[in-house]
Design a protein around this motif. Structure first.
Motif, PDB file in Angstrom:
ATOM      1  N   TYR A  58       0.970  -1.106   0.104  1.00  0.00           N
ATOM      2  CA  TYR A  58      -0.124   0.001   0.030  1.00  0.00           C
ATOM      3  C   TYR A  58       0.772   1.332  -0.079  1.00  0.00           C
ATOM      4  O   TYR A  58       0.478   2.271  -0.508  1.00  0.00           O
ATOM      5  CB  TYR A  58      -0.897  -0.010   1.194  1.00  0.00           C
ATOM      6  N   ILE A  59       2.066   1.246   0.709  1.00  0.00           N
ATOM      7  CA  ILE A  59       2.993   2.514   0.776  1.00  0.00           C
ATOM      8  C   ILE A  59       3.351   2.634  -0.955  1.00  0.00           C
ATOM      9  O   ILE A  59       3.581   4.104  -1.032  1.00  0.00           O
ATOM     10  CB  ILE A  59       4.146   2.188   1.657  1.00  0.00           C
ATOM     11  N   GLU A  60       3.504   1.874  -1.822  1.00  0.00           N
ATOM     12  CA  GLU A  60       4.075   2.107  -3.063  1.00  0.00           C
ATOM     13  C   GLU A  60       2.779   2.498  -3.943  1.00  0.00           C
ATOM     14  O   GLU A  60       3.185   3.200  -5.039  1.00  0.00           O
ATOM     15  CB  GLU A  60       4.443   0.698  -3.496  1.00  0.00           C
ATOM     16  N   LEU A  61       1.633   2.570  -3.456  1.00  0.00           N
ATOM     17  CA  LEU A  61       0.729   3.416  -4.457  1.00  0.00           C
ATOM     18  C   LEU A  61       0.762   4.979  -4.197  1.00  0.00           C
ATOM     19  O   LEU A  61       0.656   5.458  -3.287  1.00  0.00           O
ATOM     20  CB  LEU A  61      -0.762   2.981  -3.985  1.00  0.00           C
ATOM     21  N   SER A  62       0.834   5.438  -5.348  1.00  0.00           N
ATOM     22  CA  SER A  62       0.818   6.721  -5.517  1.00  0.00           C
ATOM     23  C   SER A  62      -0.604   7.389  -5.519  1.00  0.00           C
ATOM     24  O   SER A  62      -1.564   6.335  -5.736  1.00  0.00           O
ATOM     25  CB  SER A  62       1.859   7.446  -6.830  1.00  0.00           C
ATOM     26  N   PHE A 114      -4.700   4.120   5.189  1.00  0.00           N
ATOM     27  CA  PHE A 114      -3.298   4.769   5.724  1.00  0.00           C
ATOM     28  C   PHE A 114      -3.323   6.229   5.165  1.00  0.00           C
ATOM     29  O   PHE A 114      -3.060   7.159   6.114  1.00  0.00           O
ATOM     30  CB  PHE A 114      -2.281   4.024   4.853  1.00  0.00           C
ATOM     31  N   ARG A 115      -4.334   6.743   4.203  1.00  0.00           N
ATOM     32  CA  ARG A 115      -4.211   8.116   4.017  1.00  0.00           C
ATOM     33  C   ARG A 115      -5.228   8.722   4.892  1.00  0.00           C
ATOM     34  O   ARG A 115      -5.087   9.921   5.102  1.00  0.00           O
ATOM     35  CB  ARG A 115      -4.565   8.120   2.501  1.00  0.00           C
ATOM     36  N   ARG A 116      -6.258   8.203   5.141  1.00  0.00           N
ATOM     37  CA  ARG A 116      -7.135   8.771   6.292  1.00  0.00           C
ATOM     38  C   ARG A 116      -6.620   9.015   7.569  1.00  0.00           C
ATOM     39  O   ARG A 116      -6.678  10.046   8.096  1.00  0.00           O
ATOM     40  CB  ARG A 116      -8.704   7.854   6.179  1.00  0.00           C
ATOM     41  N   TYR A 117      -5.714   8.111   8.015  1.00  0.00           N
ATOM     42  CA  TYR A 117      -5.643   8.002   9.527  1.00  0.00           C
ATOM     43  C   TYR A 117      -4.018   8.453   9.639  1.00  0.00           C
ATOM     44  O   TYR A 117      -3.596   8.850  10.560  1.00  0.00           O
ATOM     45  CB  TYR A 117      -5.964   6.667  10.208  1.00  0.00           C
ATOM     46  N   GLY A 118      -3.149   7.964   8.802  1.00  0.00           N
ATOM     47  CA  GLY A 118      -1.874   8.461   8.864  1.00  0.00           C
ATOM     48  C   GLY A 118      -1.158   7.555   9.732  1.00  0.00           C
ATOM     49  O   GLY A 118       0.039   7.915  10.019  1.00  0.00           O
ATOM     50  N   VAL A 119      -1.620   6.321  10.041  1.00  0.00           N
ATOM     51  CA  VAL A 119      -0.784   5.434  11.005  1.00  0.00           C
ATOM     52  C   VAL A 119      -0.968   4.154  10.430  1.00  0.00           C
ATOM     53  O   VAL A 119      -1.606   3.822   9.190  1.00  0.00           O
ATOM     54  CB  VAL A 119      -1.537   5.436  12.386  1.00  0.00           C
ATOM     55  N   GLU A 120      -0.099   3.082  11.049  1.00  0.00           N
ATOM     56  CA  GLU A 120       0.065   1.817  10.463  1.00  0.00           C
ATOM     57  C   GLU A 120      -1.421   1.261  10.545  1.00  0.00           C
ATOM     58  O   GLU A 120      -2.230   1.391  11.701  1.00  0.00           O
ATOM     59  CB  GLU A 120       0.866   0.891  11.417  1.00  0.00           C
ATOM     60  N   VAL A 121      -1.802   0.395   9.475  1.00  0.00           N
ATOM     61  CA  VAL A 121      -2.905   0.019   9.403  1.00  0.00           C
ATOM     62  C   VAL A 121      -2.882  -1.335  10.029  1.00  0.00           C
ATOM     63  O   VAL A 121      -2.233  -2.566   9.748  1.00  0.00           O
ATOM     64  CB  VAL A 121      -3.382  -0.221   7.773  1.00  0.00           C
ATOM     65  N   THR A 122      -3.822  -1.806  11.184  1.00  0.00           N
ATOM     66  CA  THR A 122      -3.633  -3.126  11.957  1.00  0.00           C
ATOM     67  C   THR A 122      -5.145  -3.527  11.720  1.00  0.00           C
ATOM     68  O   THR A 122      -6.044  -3.008  11.339  1.00  0.00           O
ATOM     69  CB  THR A 122      -3.553  -2.642  13.405  1.00  0.00           C
ATOM     70  N   PRO A 123      -5.345  -4.790  11.917  1.00  0.00           N
ATOM     71  CA  PRO A 123      -6.724  -5.467  11.894  1.00  0.00           C
ATOM     72  C   PRO A 123      -7.761  -4.589  13.119  1.00  0.00           C
ATOM     73  O   PRO A 123      -8.896  -4.407  12.635  1.00  0.00           O
ATOM     74  CB  PRO A 123      -6.478  -6.775  12.504  1.00  0.00           C
ATOM     75  N   GLU A 124      -7.261  -3.926  13.872  1.00  0.00           N
ATOM     76  CA  GLU A 124      -8.118  -3.111  14.977  1.00  0.00           C
ATOM     77  C   GLU A 124      -8.580  -1.984  14.160  1.00  0.00           C
ATOM     78  O   GLU A 124      -9.747  -1.629  14.431  1.00  0.00           O
ATOM     79  CB  GLU A 124      -7.220  -3.033  16.218  1.00  0.00           C
ATOM     80  N   LEU A 125      -7.509  -1.405  13.640  1.00  0.00           N
ATOM     81  CA  LEU A 125      -8.057  -0.207  12.804  1.00  0.00           C
ATOM     82  C   LEU A 125      -8.977  -0.347  11.768  1.00  0.00           C
ATOM     83  O   LEU A 125     -10.023   0.391  11.469  1.00  0.00           O
ATOM     84  CB  LEU A 125      -6.727   0.607  12.302  1.00  0.00           C
ATOM     85  N   VAL A 126      -8.853  -1.400  10.888  1.00  0.00           N
ATOM     86  CA  VAL A 126      -9.779  -1.910  10.145  1.00  0.00           C
ATOM     87  C   VAL A 126     -11.208  -1.962  10.499  1.00  0.00           C
ATOM     88  O   VAL A 126     -12.334  -1.396  10.144  1.00  0.00           O
ATOM     89  CB  VAL A 126      -9.359  -3.264   9.418  1.00  0.00           C
ATOM     90  N   ASP A 127     -11.090  -2.818  11.691  1.00  0.00           N
ATOM     91  CA  ASP A 127     -12.505  -2.988  12.550  1.00  0.00           C
ATOM     92  C   ASP A 127     -13.015  -1.861  13.050  1.00  0.00           C
ATOM     93  O   ASP A 127     -14.178  -1.635  12.793  1.00  0.00           O
ATOM     94  CB  ASP A 127     -12.105  -3.858  13.733  1.00  0.00           C
ATOM     95  N   LYS A 128     -12.245  -0.880  13.363  1.00  0.00           N
ATOM     96  CA  LYS A 128     -12.581   0.328  13.998  1.00  0.00           C
ATOM     97  C   LYS A 128     -13.389   1.131  12.715  1.00  0.00           C
ATOM     98  O   LYS A 128     -14.406   2.081  13.149  1.00  0.00           O
ATOM     99  CB  LYS A 128     -11.707   1.397  15.020  1.00  0.00           C
ATOM    100  N   ASP A 129     -12.889   1.354  11.532  1.00  0.00           N
ATOM    101  CA  ASP A 129     -13.195   2.064  10.523  1.00  0.00           C
ATOM    102  C   ASP A 129     -14.495   1.292  10.195  1.00  0.00           C
ATOM    103  O   ASP A 129     -15.351   2.158   9.562  1.00  0.00           O
ATOM    104  CB  ASP A 129     -12.023   2.067   9.281  1.00  0.00           C
TER     105      ASP A 129
END
Length: 124
Positions: free
Chosen positions: A15-19, A46-61
């Protein structure tokens, strides 16, 4: 979303490689592989939150965490920027629709009334 999918989204490493252009291209693509869908979701998170994407972040989103964070921001630190944000949004809608606004879209995009209501009810 099940736990396996959350882990798959969080574990995609490219995902970091995506411009921004590549992300837009992927968003516009109609038929995507499972990997491409995960890639797109992780890049967007990653663009929305600006932090490492974890399973917990996906769940919260998935549980609409971002609108709650945005409302909290405008109720606290970002209060001084809210009127300007809503005005810019209204101006952009006017420009996009050639001086006419569809009221449901306009009302949905304005946060100041909700913030004022919460403040007047002393809920924050």
């Amino acid at each position: 979303m099940n736990h396996t999918v959350r882990i798959a989204i969080a574990s995609i490493s490219s995902y970091i490689e995506l411009s921004p252009t590549e992300l837009k291209k992927l968003q516009d693509k109609r038929a995507k592989t499972k990997t491409e869908r995960h890639q797109q979701r992780k890049a967007e998170l990653f663009r929305r939150y600006g932090v490492e994407v974890t399973p917990e972040l996906v769940d919260k989103d998935d549980d609409a965490w971002y609108p709650q964070l945005r409302m909290h921001y405008y109720l606290t630190l970002g209060r001084e920027f809210l009127a300007n944000r809503d005005a810019k949004r209204a101006a952009a809608q006017l420009e996009a629709r050639e001086n006419s606004i569809w009221k449901p879209d306009f009302n949905k995009g304005q946060l100041l009334p909700a913030v004022l209501l919460l403040e007047s009810l002393n809920l924050f």
